[in-house]
Design a protein around this motif. Sequence first.
Motif, short mmCIF file in Angstrom:
data_model
loop_
_atom_site.label_atom_id
_atom_site.label_comp_id
_atom_site.label_asym_id
_atom_site.label_seq_id
_atom_site.Cartn_x
_atom_site.Cartn_y
_atom_site.Cartn_z
N GLY A 26 0.82 -1.21 0.00
CA GLY A 26 0.00 0.00 0.00
C GLY A 26 0.85 1.26 0.00
N ALA A 27 1.94 1.25 0.77
CA ALA A 27 2.86 2.40 0.79
C ALA A 27 3.54 2.56 -0.56
CB ALA A 27 3.88 2.23 1.90
N LEU A 28 3.88 1.44 -1.19
CA LEU A 28 4.51 1.51 -2.51
C LEU A 28 3.52 2.02 -3.57
CD1 LEU A 28 6.76 -1.68 -2.54
CD2 LEU A 28 7.50 0.72 -2.40
N ASP A 29 2.23 1.83 -3.35
CA ASP A 29 1.23 2.42 -4.24
C ASP A 29 1.29 3.95 -4.18
OD1 ASP A 29 0.14 0.13 -5.37
OD2 ASP A 29 -1.40 -0.09 -3.82
N VAL A 30 1.55 4.48 -2.98
CA VAL A 30 1.71 5.93 -2.83
C VAL A 30 2.92 6.40 -3.62
CG1 VAL A 30 2.15 7.81 -1.20
CG2 VAL A 30 0.57 5.96 -0.58
N VAL A 31 4.02 5.67 -3.50
CA VAL A 31 5.24 6.00 -4.25
C VAL A 31 4.98 5.87 -5.74
CG1 VAL A 31 7.65 5.37 -4.63
CG2 VAL A 31 6.70 5.27 -2.32
N ASP A 32 4.21 4.86 -6.13
CA ASP A 32 3.89 4.64 -7.54
C ASP A 32 3.23 5.87 -8.15
OD1 ASP A 32 3.86 2.34 -9.57
OD2 ASP A 32 1.82 3.10 -9.72
N ALA A 33 2.32 6.49 -7.40
CA ALA A 33 1.65 7.70 -7.89
C ALA A 33 2.63 8.86 -8.02
CB ALA A 33 0.51 8.07 -6.94
N GLN A 34 3.62 8.91 -7.14
CA GLN A 34 4.62 9.97 -7.20
C GLN A 34 5.53 9.82 -8.43
OE1 GLN A 34 6.55 9.48 -3.40
NE2 GLN A 34 5.04 10.72 -2.31
N LEU A 35 5.62 8.62 -8.95
CA LEU A 35 6.52 8.34 -10.07
C LEU A 35 5.86 8.53 -11.44
CD1 LEU A 35 8.41 5.21 -8.70
CD2 LEU A 35 9.49 7.34 -9.44
N VAL A 36 4.59 8.85 -11.47
CA VAL A 36 3.91 9.00 -12.77
C VAL A 36 4.62 10.06 -13.61
CG1 VAL A 36 1.78 9.76 -13.89
CG2 VAL A 36 1.66 8.27 -11.89
N GLY A 37 5.01 9.66 -14.81
CA GLY A 37 5.65 10.59 -15.74
C GLY A 37 7.08 10.93 -15.42
N LYS A 38 7.70 10.21 -14.45
CA LYS A 38 9.06 10.54 -14.04
C LYS A 38 9.93 9.28 -14.04
CE LYS A 38 7.78 12.39 -10.11
NZ LYS A 38 7.78 13.10 -8.81
N ASP A 39 11.19 9.47 -14.37
CA ASP A 39 12.14 8.35 -14.29
C ASP A 39 12.55 8.08 -12.85
OD1 ASP A 39 12.10 7.97 -17.00
OD2 ASP A 39 14.00 9.02 -17.38
N TYR A 40 12.69 9.16 -12.06
CA TYR A 40 13.11 9.04 -10.68
C TYR A 40 12.19 9.89 -9.80
CZ TYR A 40 17.25 6.90 -12.70
OH TYR A 40 18.08 6.06 -13.40
N LEU A 41 12.29 9.70 -8.49
CA LEU A 41 11.34 10.34 -7.59
C LEU A 41 11.30 11.86 -7.72
CD1 LEU A 41 11.97 8.11 -4.46
CD2 LEU A 41 9.77 8.41 -5.60
N MET A 42 12.46 12.48 -7.93
CA MET A 42 12.52 13.93 -8.08
C MET A 42 12.65 14.34 -9.55
SD MET A 42 12.19 15.10 -5.06
CE MET A 42 11.25 13.68 -4.52
N GLY A 43 12.45 13.40 -10.45
CA GLY A 43 12.69 13.65 -11.87
C GLY A 43 14.09 13.21 -12.23
N ASP A 44 15.09 13.81 -11.57
CA ASP A 44 16.47 13.38 -11.69
C ASP A 44 16.82 12.46 -10.52
OD1 ASP A 44 16.95 14.95 -13.99
OD2 ASP A 44 17.34 16.72 -12.75
#
Length: 206
Positions: free
Chosen positions: A138-156
């Motif tokens: 469930g926590a990784l689902d939250v991270v999954d949403a943060q990764l939409v359209g990005k290669d890495y969590l912050m973009g870079d």
Amino acid sequence: MTTLCYAKKTCSIGIHVLMEEIGAPYDLKVVDFSKGEQKTPEYKALNPKGKVAALVRDDGSVLTEYAAIAVWLAMTNPDKKLLPSDPEGIARTIEAMDFIVGTVHMLSWRVWRRPDAYSANPEEHDQLRERGMTAMLGALDVVDAQLVGKDYLMGDFTIADTALYYTQYWAADVAGWTLPPNVQAHYERMKARPSVQASRKLEGVT
């Protein structure tokens, strides 16, 4: 020379990835948990918490805790761009990393991995492991949403991605779970990085 105190299949693999990303010479001191080396007087003198990672710096001082080590490595190697330079970027990177370390790891994976730490009754362990797995995915689902359209969590690529990597390794390679799609795609990108390949060689995985 800087020395990383490290144990296989622990969160310290993420710090090992960072050391490889930086590329400066360092020593690696493997702490064998199967032999209880983290509990020996010798190691406890180095890190009284009896945990890894621990980073012994050039001046002999010891730094512990994942976020503290990761931030220090990033800030002392600014040319590697492991942490954004603006206040918002720094805050968001630490926010992402703290969620992974505090929730994905400590509040979720540890329940699955160590149900005996939460109940002395063996009959409750399967239920605890189920809760841990559900919480982690469930926590990784939250991270999954943060990764939409990005290669890495912050973009870079940043230090936050190394924290995500070690939990991905646990979920996919240790537990055999299916990762959410964006998290899985991120994991594949991480596995392609030479720094991660060096870590995986030490772990004995491909």
